[in-house]
Scaffold this motif. Structure first.
Motif, PDB file in Angstrom:
ATOM      1  N   ASP A 195      52.839  32.509 -26.590  1.00  0.00           N
ATOM      2  CA  ASP A 195      52.396  32.326 -27.974  1.00  0.00           C
ATOM      3  C   ASP A 195      53.452  32.752 -28.977  1.00  0.00           C
ATOM      4  OD1 ASP A 195      50.021  31.194 -27.248  1.00  0.00           O
ATOM      5  OD2 ASP A 195      48.855  33.044 -27.440  1.00  0.00           O
ATOM      6  N   SER A 196      54.332  33.670 -28.603  1.00  0.00           N
ATOM      7  CA  SER A 196      55.356  34.138 -29.536  1.00  0.00           C
ATOM      8  C   SER A 196      56.344  33.025 -29.900  1.00  0.00           C
ATOM      9  CB  SER A 196      56.107  35.333 -28.955  1.00  0.00           C
ATOM     10  OG  SER A 196      56.738  34.970 -27.750  1.00  0.00           O
ATOM     11  N   PHE A 197      56.398  31.953 -29.107  1.00  0.00           N
ATOM     12  CA  PHE A 197      57.309  30.846 -29.392  1.00  0.00           C
ATOM     13  C   PHE A 197      56.630  29.716 -30.164  1.00  0.00           C
ATOM     14  CE2 PHE A 197      59.510  32.810 -25.840  1.00  0.00           C
ATOM     15  CZ  PHE A 197      60.801  32.831 -26.310  1.00  0.00           C
ATOM     16  N   ARG A 198      55.350  29.825 -30.370  1.00  0.00           N
ATOM     17  CA  ARG A 198      54.626  28.780 -31.090  1.00  0.00           C
ATOM     18  C   ARG A 198      54.924  28.875 -32.578  1.00  0.00           C
ATOM     19  NH1 ARG A 198      48.601  28.664 -29.898  1.00  0.00           N
ATOM     20  NH2 ARG A 198      48.817  26.562 -30.685  1.00  0.00           N
ATOM     21  N   THR A 199      54.992  27.714 -33.217  1.00  0.00           N
ATOM     22  CA  THR A 199      55.198  27.723 -34.664  1.00  0.00           C
ATOM     23  C   THR A 199      53.912  28.156 -35.337  1.00  0.00           C
ATOM     24  OG1 THR A 199      54.592  25.404 -34.824  1.00  0.00           O
ATOM     25  CG2 THR A 199      56.932  25.889 -34.565  1.00  0.00           C
ATOM     26  N   LEU A 200      54.044  28.863 -36.438  1.00  0.00           N
ATOM     27  CA  LEU A 200      52.878  29.324 -37.182  1.00  0.00           C
ATOM     28  C   LEU A 200      52.362  28.207 -38.077  1.00  0.00           C
ATOM     29  CD1 LEU A 200      54.064  32.880 -38.205  1.00  0.00           C
ATOM     30  CD2 LEU A 200      52.437  32.280 -36.424  1.00  0.00           C
ATOM     31  N   GLN A 201      51.044  28.117 -38.159  1.00  0.00           N
ATOM     32  CA  GLN A 201      50.429  27.126 -39.030  1.00  0.00           C
ATOM     33  C   GLN A 201      49.304  27.783 -39.792  1.00  0.00           C
ATOM     34  OE1 GLN A 201      49.118  24.054 -36.390  1.00  0.00           O
ATOM     35  NE2 GLN A 201      51.134  23.099 -36.292  1.00  0.00           N
ATOM     36  N   ASP A 202      49.106  27.281 -41.034  1.00  0.00           N
ATOM     37  CA  ASP A 202      47.957  27.787 -41.779  1.00  0.00           C
ATOM     38  C   ASP A 202      46.704  27.072 -41.301  1.00  0.00           C
ATOM     39  OD1 ASP A 202      47.919  25.290 -42.998  1.00  0.00           O
ATOM     40  OD2 ASP A 202      48.645  25.998 -44.941  1.00  0.00           O
ATOM     41  N   ARG A 203      45.586  27.373 -41.901  1.00  0.00           N
ATOM     42  CA  ARG A 203      44.326  26.797 -41.426  1.00  0.00           C
ATOM     43  C   ARG A 203      44.243  25.294 -41.625  1.00  0.00           C
ATOM     44  NH1 ARG A 203      40.504  29.442 -46.054  1.00  0.00           N
ATOM     45  NH2 ARG A 203      41.353  28.209 -47.748  1.00  0.00           N
ATOM     46  N   PHE A 204      45.175  24.713 -42.393  1.00  0.00           N
ATOM     47  CA  PHE A 204      45.187  23.270 -42.621  1.00  0.00           C
ATOM     48  C   PHE A 204      46.199  22.564 -41.729  1.00  0.00           C
ATOM     49  CE2 PHE A 204      44.087  25.356 -46.683  1.00  0.00           C
ATOM     50  CZ  PHE A 204      42.772  24.939 -46.769  1.00  0.00           C
ATOM     51  N   GLY A 205      46.878  23.313 -40.876  1.00  0.00           N
ATOM     52  CA  GLY A 205      47.864  22.727 -39.976  1.00  0.00           C
ATOM     53  C   GLY A 205      49.262  22.626 -40.564  1.00  0.00           C
ATOM     54  N   ASN A 206      49.492  23.203 -41.755  1.00  0.00           N
ATOM     55  CA  ASN A 206      50.813  23.176 -42.391  1.00  0.00           C
ATOM     56  C   ASN A 206      51.651  24.344 -41.878  1.00  0.00           C
ATOM     57  OD1 ASN A 206      50.068  20.982 -44.059  1.00  0.00           O
ATOM     58  ND2 ASN A 206      48.976  22.400 -45.391  1.00  0.00           N
ATOM     59  N   PRO A 207      52.987  24.152 -41.868  1.00  0.00           N
ATOM     60  CA  PRO A 207      53.843  25.253 -41.419  1.00  0.00           C
ATOM     61  C   PRO A 207      53.629  26.496 -42.288  1.00  0.00           C
ATOM     62  CG  PRO A 207      55.104  23.237 -41.699  1.00  0.00           C
ATOM     63  CD  PRO A 207      53.734  22.962 -42.235  1.00  0.00           C
ATOM     64  N   ALA A 208      53.636  27.654 -41.655  1.00  0.00           N
ATOM     65  CA  ALA A 208      53.451  28.922 -42.372  1.00  0.00           C
ATOM     66  C   ALA A 208      54.603  29.835 -42.003  1.00  0.00           C
ATOM     67  CB  ALA A 208      52.123  29.554 -41.986  1.00  0.00           C
TER      68      ALA A 208
END
Length: 192
Positions: free
Chosen positions: A155-168
């Motif tokens: 999971d540490s390599f996953r890109t972060l996303q906000d609740r709408f699926g946008n990059p965070a």
């Protein structure tokens, strides 16, 4: 070109009388049998009494396709390998006769059944005979290649996303000030 393996089958549909004033008759799939030349080529009634009718629909070919080996594998690994039959009712003849339920397609593939159900068709299943299951098992053993399992990324390599699926993004910097004048701290002092 290599010919695909196939089984010629006939479908038997059952129409039973039920005590319901809105729907006095109900159609269902009775069985799928190996087709015999004596069956002929036309649908025919094989049983009729006051409680039920049975109709034989000959002339269906269930072919096995190499690119659907996974669908056959899913059928074989189910608790009871089966035939899937898509059927439709004729339009109401309006003469007091019961509209016929006609089989349209027969398959041994879970994928076919899933596509038919997704299209909101009527699909029923009946157990396949042991000799059909053995033929299917041999075909799957020859042609089915399971997808290799992919290693799950931490999971540490996953890109972060906000609740709408946008990059965070995450910042470790402290948020400063607010207001609009001078960008300082509201208390007047610095916390650096």
């Amino acid at each position: 070109m290599t010919e695909r393996p196939y089984t010629d089958v006939a479908v038997i549909m059952r129409c039973e009388h039920i005590d319901n004033r809105w729907q006095p008759w109900r159609w269902s799939l009775a069985e799928v049998v190996i087709n015999e030349p004596a069956f002929g080529t036309e649908p025919r009634q094989i049983i009729q009494d006051e409680r039920e009718q049975r109709w034989l629909f000959p002339g269906f070919r269930a072919e096995l396709y190499r690119d659907d080996a996974e669908g056959y594998h899913l059928n074989l690994t189910s608790p009871a390998p089966c035939w899937f039959v898509l059927w439709r009712r004729d339009e109401d003849p309006g003469t007091g006769e019961i509209p016929l339920a006609r089989p349209v397609a027969v398959s041994l593939s879970y994928h076919d059944a899933g596509r038919w159900l997704d299209a909101q068709e009527t699909v029923e299943q009946v157990p396949a005979a042991p000799e059909v299951v053995e033929t299917l098992r041999a075909f799957v053993a020859e042609h089915y290649q399971p997808e290799p399992k992919r290693r799950k990324r931490p999971d540490s390599f996953r890109t972060l996303q906000d609740r709408f699926g946008n990059p965070a993004s995450v910042s470790t910097e402290k948020q400063r000030g607010g207001g609009g004048s001078g960008g300082g701290n509201a208390g007047g002092g610095s916390h650096d």
